[in-house]
Design a protein around this motif. Sequence first.
Motif, PDB file in Angstrom:
ATOM      1  N   ALA A  43      -8.835  -6.299 -19.381  1.00 31.50           N
ATOM      2  CA  ALA A  43      -9.388  -5.405 -18.204  1.00 31.50           C
ATOM      3  C   ALA A  43      -8.763  -4.132 -18.026  1.00 31.50           C
ATOM      4  O   ALA A  43      -7.480  -4.157 -18.315  1.00 31.50           O
ATOM      5  N   ASP A  44      -9.456  -3.292 -17.579  1.00 32.85           N
ATOM      6  CA  ASP A  44      -8.900  -1.830 -17.269  1.00 32.85           C
ATOM      7  C   ASP A  44      -9.162  -1.840 -15.771  1.00 32.85           C
ATOM      8  O   ASP A  44     -10.062  -1.780 -15.090  1.00 32.85           O
ATOM      9  N   LEU A  45      -7.996  -1.629 -15.223  1.00 32.28           N
ATOM     10  CA  LEU A  45      -7.572  -1.632 -13.849  1.00 32.28           C
ATOM     11  C   LEU A  45      -7.055  -0.278 -13.460  1.00 32.28           C
ATOM     12  O   LEU A  45      -6.454   0.637 -14.055  1.00 32.28           O
ATOM     13  N   SER A  46      -7.496   0.195 -11.998  1.00 35.68           N
ATOM     14  CA  SER A  46      -6.673   1.050 -11.566  1.00 35.68           C
ATOM     15  C   SER A  46      -5.810   0.769 -10.299  1.00 35.68           C
ATOM     16  O   SER A  46      -6.118  -0.032  -9.479  1.00 35.68           O
ATOM     17  N   ALA A  47      -4.594   1.143 -10.636  1.00 33.03           N
ATOM     18  CA  ALA A  47      -3.415   0.736  -9.840  1.00 33.03           C
ATOM     19  C   ALA A  47      -3.343   1.400  -8.323  1.00 33.03           C
ATOM     20  O   ALA A  47      -2.291   1.261  -7.778  1.00 33.03           O
ATOM     21  N   GLY A  48      -4.208   2.280  -8.072  1.00 29.31           N
ATOM     22  CA  GLY A  48      -4.185   2.761  -6.782  1.00 29.31           C
ATOM     23  C   GLY A  48      -3.541   4.212  -6.390  1.00 29.31           C
ATOM     24  O   GLY A  48      -3.238   4.720  -7.538  1.00 29.31           O
ATOM     25  N   PRO A  49      -3.411   4.463  -5.248  1.00 33.54           N
ATOM     26  CA  PRO A  49      -2.777   5.841  -4.978  1.00 33.54           C
ATOM     27  C   PRO A  49      -1.597   5.969  -5.480  1.00 33.54           C
ATOM     28  O   PRO A  49      -0.588   5.264  -4.680  1.00 33.54           O
ATOM     29  N   SER A  50      -0.968   6.865  -6.416  1.00 39.94           N
ATOM     30  CA  SER A  50       0.277   7.026  -6.692  1.00 39.94           C
ATOM     31  C   SER A  50       1.055   7.487  -5.693  1.00 39.94           C
ATOM     32  O   SER A  50       2.431   7.133  -5.632  1.00 39.94           O
ATOM     33  N   THR A  51       1.023   8.356  -4.750  1.00 34.18           N
ATOM     34  CA  THR A  51       1.820   8.915  -3.769  1.00 34.18           C
ATOM     35  C   THR A  51       2.253   7.897  -2.977  1.00 34.18           C
ATOM     36  O   THR A  51       3.467   7.679  -2.556  1.00 34.18           O
ATOM     37  N   LEU A  52       1.428   6.826  -2.592  1.00 38.36           N
ATOM     38  CA  LEU A  52       1.966   5.868  -1.594  1.00 38.36           C
ATOM     39  C   LEU A  52       2.737   4.801  -2.680  1.00 38.36           C
ATOM     40  O   LEU A  52       3.667   4.676  -1.970  1.00 38.36           O
ATOM     41  N   LEU A  53       2.326   4.541  -3.846  1.00 36.98           N
ATOM     42  CA  LEU A  53       3.199   3.559  -4.462  1.00 36.98           C
ATOM     43  C   LEU A  53       4.520   4.251  -4.741  1.00 36.98           C
ATOM     44  O   LEU A  53       5.382   3.362  -4.761  1.00 36.98           O
ATOM     45  N   GLN A  54       4.616   5.504  -5.234  1.00 32.81           N
ATOM     46  CA  GLN A  54       5.844   6.142  -5.303  1.00 32.81           C
ATOM     47  C   GLN A  54       6.859   6.080  -4.205  1.00 32.81           C
ATOM     48  O   GLN A  54       7.943   5.522  -4.136  1.00 32.81           O
ATOM     49  N   GLN A  55       6.132   6.248  -2.956  1.00 34.08           N
ATOM     50  CA  GLN A  55       6.993   6.225  -1.781  1.00 34.08           C
ATOM     51  C   GLN A  55       7.645   4.816  -1.418  1.00 34.08           C
ATOM     52  O   GLN A  55       8.662   4.736  -1.329  1.00 34.08           O
ATOM     53  N   LEU A  56       6.917   3.848  -1.597  1.00 30.52           N
ATOM     54  CA  LEU A  56       7.137   2.576  -1.342  1.00 30.52           C
ATOM     55  C   LEU A  56       8.446   2.046  -2.605  1.00 30.52           C
ATOM     56  O   LEU A  56       9.306   1.555  -2.250  1.00 30.52           O
ATOM     57  N   LEU A  57       8.146   2.491  -3.786  1.00 31.04           N
ATOM     58  CA  LEU A  57       9.054   2.181  -4.797  1.00 31.04           C
ATOM     59  C   LEU A  57      10.129   2.790  -4.512  1.00 31.04           C
ATOM     60  O   LEU A  57      11.397   2.395  -4.799  1.00 31.04           O
ATOM     61  N   LYS A  58      10.253   4.158  -4.358  1.00 31.70           N
ATOM     62  CA  LYS A  58      11.555   4.955  -4.290  1.00 31.70           C
ATOM     63  C   LYS A  58      12.294   4.450  -3.056  1.00 31.70           C
ATOM     64  O   LYS A  58      13.553   4.741  -2.807  1.00 31.70           O
TER      65      LYS A  58
END
Length: 185
Positions: A43-58
Amino acid sequence: MHRLFLSLFAIALMVLSLPARAGEFSVRDMWFQRSDQGLSLQADLSAGPSTLLQQLLKSGYTLQFVFEMRFMKKRNWLPDKELGDITWQPEISYDSLLGRYTFKVGERSEEIDSLAEVLLRAGKLRASPSYSEGLARIVTVPDVYLLTRYDLLLENLPQPLQVSLLTDDWPIFSGWKTFAIEVRE
Protein backbone atom coordinates in the motif's frame (compact mmCIF):
# COMPACT_ATOMS: atom_id res chain seq x y z
CA MET A 1 -1.58 19.01 38.99
CA HIS A 2 -1.99 22.68 38.15
CA ARG A 3 1.28 22.64 36.14
CA LEU A 4 0.19 19.56 34.21
CA PHE A 5 -3.07 21.24 33.21
CA LEU A 6 -1.22 24.40 32.12
CA SER A 7 1.27 22.34 30.09
CA LEU A 8 -1.49 20.45 28.30
CA PHE A 9 -3.38 23.67 27.67
CA ALA A 10 -0.23 25.27 26.20
CA ILE A 11 0.28 22.29 23.88
CA ALA A 12 -3.34 22.47 22.74
CA LEU A 13 -2.91 26.17 21.94
CA MET A 14 0.32 25.39 20.08
CA VAL A 15 -1.47 22.85 17.88
CA LEU A 16 -4.24 25.32 17.13
CA SER A 17 -1.72 27.96 16.04
CA LEU A 18 0.22 25.77 13.60
CA PRO A 19 0.48 27.00 9.99
CA ALA A 20 -1.73 25.66 7.21
CA ARG A 21 -1.30 21.98 6.40
CA ALA A 22 0.39 20.65 3.30
CA GLY A 23 -0.76 17.03 3.10
CA GLU A 24 -3.61 14.87 4.17
CA PHE A 25 -3.96 11.31 5.39
CA SER A 26 -4.90 9.09 2.48
CA VAL A 27 -4.61 5.66 0.92
CA ARG A 28 -3.24 6.36 -2.57
CA ASP A 29 -2.82 2.82 -3.89
CA MET A 30 -3.37 -0.72 -2.65
CA TRP A 31 -2.49 -4.09 -4.23
CA PHE A 32 -1.15 -7.60 -3.64
CA GLN A 33 2.24 -8.62 -5.02
CA ARG A 34 2.65 -12.23 -6.17
CA SER A 35 6.10 -13.81 -5.90
CA ASP A 36 7.66 -17.27 -5.48
CA GLN A 37 7.18 -16.82 -1.71
CA GLY A 38 3.42 -16.16 -1.99
CA LEU A 39 1.27 -13.01 -1.82
CA SER A 40 2.21 -9.82 -0.01
CA LEU A 41 0.11 -6.78 0.82
CA GLN A 42 1.40 -3.49 -0.61
CA ALA A 43 0.00 0.00 0.00
CA ASP A 44 1.08 3.56 -0.73
CA LEU A 45 -0.18 5.90 1.98
CA SER A 46 0.11 9.57 2.82
CA ALA A 47 0.95 10.20 6.47
CA GLY A 48 -0.68 13.59 6.73
CA PRO A 49 0.39 17.17 7.41
CA SER A 50 4.11 17.24 8.30
CA THR A 51 3.88 20.54 10.23
CA LEU A 52 1.37 19.07 12.66
CA LEU A 53 3.24 15.78 12.99
CA GLN A 54 6.57 17.55 13.50
CA GLN A 55 5.15 19.74 16.28
CA LEU A 56 3.68 16.72 18.04
CA LEU A 57 6.86 14.65 17.69
CA LYS A 58 9.15 17.45 18.86
CA SER A 59 6.85 17.96 21.86
CA GLY A 60 7.76 14.42 22.94
CA TYR A 61 4.73 12.46 21.76
CA THR A 62 4.95 9.08 20.07
CA LEU A 63 2.56 9.08 17.13
CA GLN A 64 0.67 5.92 16.32
CA PHE A 65 -1.01 5.33 12.98
CA VAL A 66 -3.39 2.64 11.84
CA PHE A 67 -3.99 1.28 8.34
CA GLU A 68 -7.15 -0.82 8.17
CA MET A 69 -8.16 -2.98 5.26
CA ARG A 70 -11.38 -4.97 5.07
CA PHE A 71 -12.28 -7.62 2.51
CA MET A 72 -15.90 -6.95 1.55
CA LYS A 73 -18.26 -9.15 -0.48
CA LYS A 74 -20.88 -7.36 -2.57
CA ARG A 75 -24.46 -8.53 -2.00
CA ASN A 76 -27.54 -7.51 -3.93
CA TRP A 77 -30.28 -7.14 -1.35
CA LEU A 78 -28.33 -7.06 1.90
CA PRO A 79 -25.51 -4.86 3.14
CA ASP A 80 -22.09 -6.00 1.91
CA LYS A 81 -20.51 -8.69 4.07
CA GLU A 82 -17.10 -8.34 5.73
CA LEU A 83 -15.01 -11.46 5.06
CA GLY A 84 -11.89 -10.49 7.02
CA ASP A 85 -9.53 -7.66 7.83
CA ILE A 86 -5.88 -6.73 8.10
CA THR A 87 -4.46 -4.00 10.36
CA TRP A 88 -1.01 -2.36 10.26
CA GLN A 89 0.00 -0.06 13.14
CA PRO A 90 3.29 1.80 12.70
CA GLU A 91 4.51 4.40 15.20
CA ILE A 92 6.97 7.27 15.02
CA SER A 93 8.89 8.92 17.83
CA TYR A 94 11.57 11.62 17.96
CA ASP A 95 14.73 11.60 20.08
CA SER A 96 15.57 15.27 20.68
CA LEU A 97 18.98 14.41 22.14
CA LEU A 98 20.12 12.51 19.05
CA GLY A 99 17.97 14.52 16.62
CA ARG A 100 16.55 11.49 14.85
CA TYR A 101 13.28 9.68 14.40
CA THR A 102 12.39 6.08 15.18
CA PHE A 103 9.96 4.20 12.96
CA LYS A 104 8.55 1.10 14.67
CA VAL A 105 6.16 -1.68 13.67
CA GLY A 106 5.73 -4.47 16.20
CA GLU A 107 9.19 -5.39 17.49
CA ARG A 108 11.06 -4.01 14.46
CA SER A 109 12.39 -0.47 14.50
CA GLU A 110 14.52 1.77 12.27
CA GLU A 111 16.41 4.96 13.06
CA ILE A 112 15.77 7.67 10.44
CA ASP A 113 17.43 11.10 10.23
CA SER A 114 14.71 13.35 8.81
CA LEU A 115 10.98 13.91 9.17
CA ALA A 116 10.49 13.66 5.40
CA GLU A 117 12.18 10.24 5.32
CA VAL A 118 10.26 8.85 8.30
CA LEU A 119 6.93 10.03 6.83
CA LEU A 120 7.89 8.43 3.52
CA ARG A 121 8.63 5.18 5.39
CA ALA A 122 5.29 5.41 7.24
CA GLY A 123 3.63 5.78 3.83
CA LYS A 124 4.95 2.54 2.35
CA LEU A 125 3.42 -0.68 3.58
CA ARG A 126 5.38 -3.59 2.16
CA ALA A 127 4.37 -6.80 3.93
CA SER A 128 6.40 -9.98 3.71
CA PRO A 129 5.11 -12.60 1.27
CA SER A 130 3.01 -15.40 2.69
CA TYR A 131 1.62 -18.72 1.45
CA SER A 132 -1.72 -18.16 3.16
CA GLU A 133 -4.40 -20.38 1.62
CA GLY A 134 -7.11 -18.05 2.92
CA LEU A 135 -5.54 -15.00 1.28
CA ALA A 136 -4.87 -16.85 -1.98
CA ARG A 137 -8.53 -17.94 -2.04
CA ILE A 138 -10.11 -14.61 -1.07
CA VAL A 139 -8.30 -12.59 -3.78
CA THR A 140 -9.93 -14.82 -6.42
CA VAL A 141 -13.52 -14.65 -5.12
CA PRO A 142 -15.79 -12.68 -7.48
CA ASP A 143 -17.47 -9.51 -6.17
CA VAL A 144 -14.92 -9.00 -3.37
CA TYR A 145 -13.40 -5.55 -2.92
CA LEU A 146 -11.22 -3.78 -0.36
CA LEU A 147 -12.30 -1.03 2.01
CA THR A 148 -9.30 0.86 3.44
CA ARG A 149 -8.37 3.83 5.62
CA TYR A 150 -5.24 5.35 7.22
CA ASP A 151 -5.53 7.43 10.38
CA LEU A 152 -3.62 8.98 13.26
CA LEU A 153 -4.58 7.26 16.53
CA LEU A 154 -5.47 9.70 19.28
CA GLU A 155 -5.97 7.40 22.30
CA ASN A 156 -2.42 7.81 23.67
CA LEU A 157 -2.34 11.60 23.38
CA PRO A 158 -3.49 13.81 26.29
CA GLN A 159 -7.23 14.53 26.24
CA PRO A 160 -6.95 18.31 25.67
CA LEU A 161 -4.79 17.57 22.63
CA GLN A 162 -7.29 14.96 21.40
CA VAL A 163 -10.08 17.52 21.66
CA SER A 164 -8.02 20.12 19.78
CA LEU A 165 -7.20 17.68 16.98
CA LEU A 166 -10.80 16.51 16.69
CA THR A 167 -12.41 19.95 16.78
CA ASP A 168 -9.94 21.71 14.51
CA ASP A 169 -10.00 20.82 10.82
CA TRP A 170 -6.63 19.02 10.73
CA PRO A 171 -6.99 16.02 8.42
CA ILE A 172 -6.04 13.21 10.83
CA PHE A 173 -8.39 10.66 9.25
CA SER A 174 -8.34 9.53 5.63
CA GLY A 175 -11.90 8.29 5.51
CA TRP A 176 -12.82 4.98 3.90
CA LYS A 177 -11.69 4.34 0.33
CA THR A 178 -12.68 1.44 -1.93
CA PHE A 179 -10.24 -0.54 -4.09
CA ALA A 180 -10.74 -3.45 -6.45
CA ILE A 181 -8.55 -6.43 -5.60
CA GLU A 182 -5.47 -6.24 -7.81
CA VAL A 183 -2.74 -8.88 -7.90
CA ARG A 184 0.49 -7.79 -9.56
CA GLU A 185 3.18 -10.20 -10.75
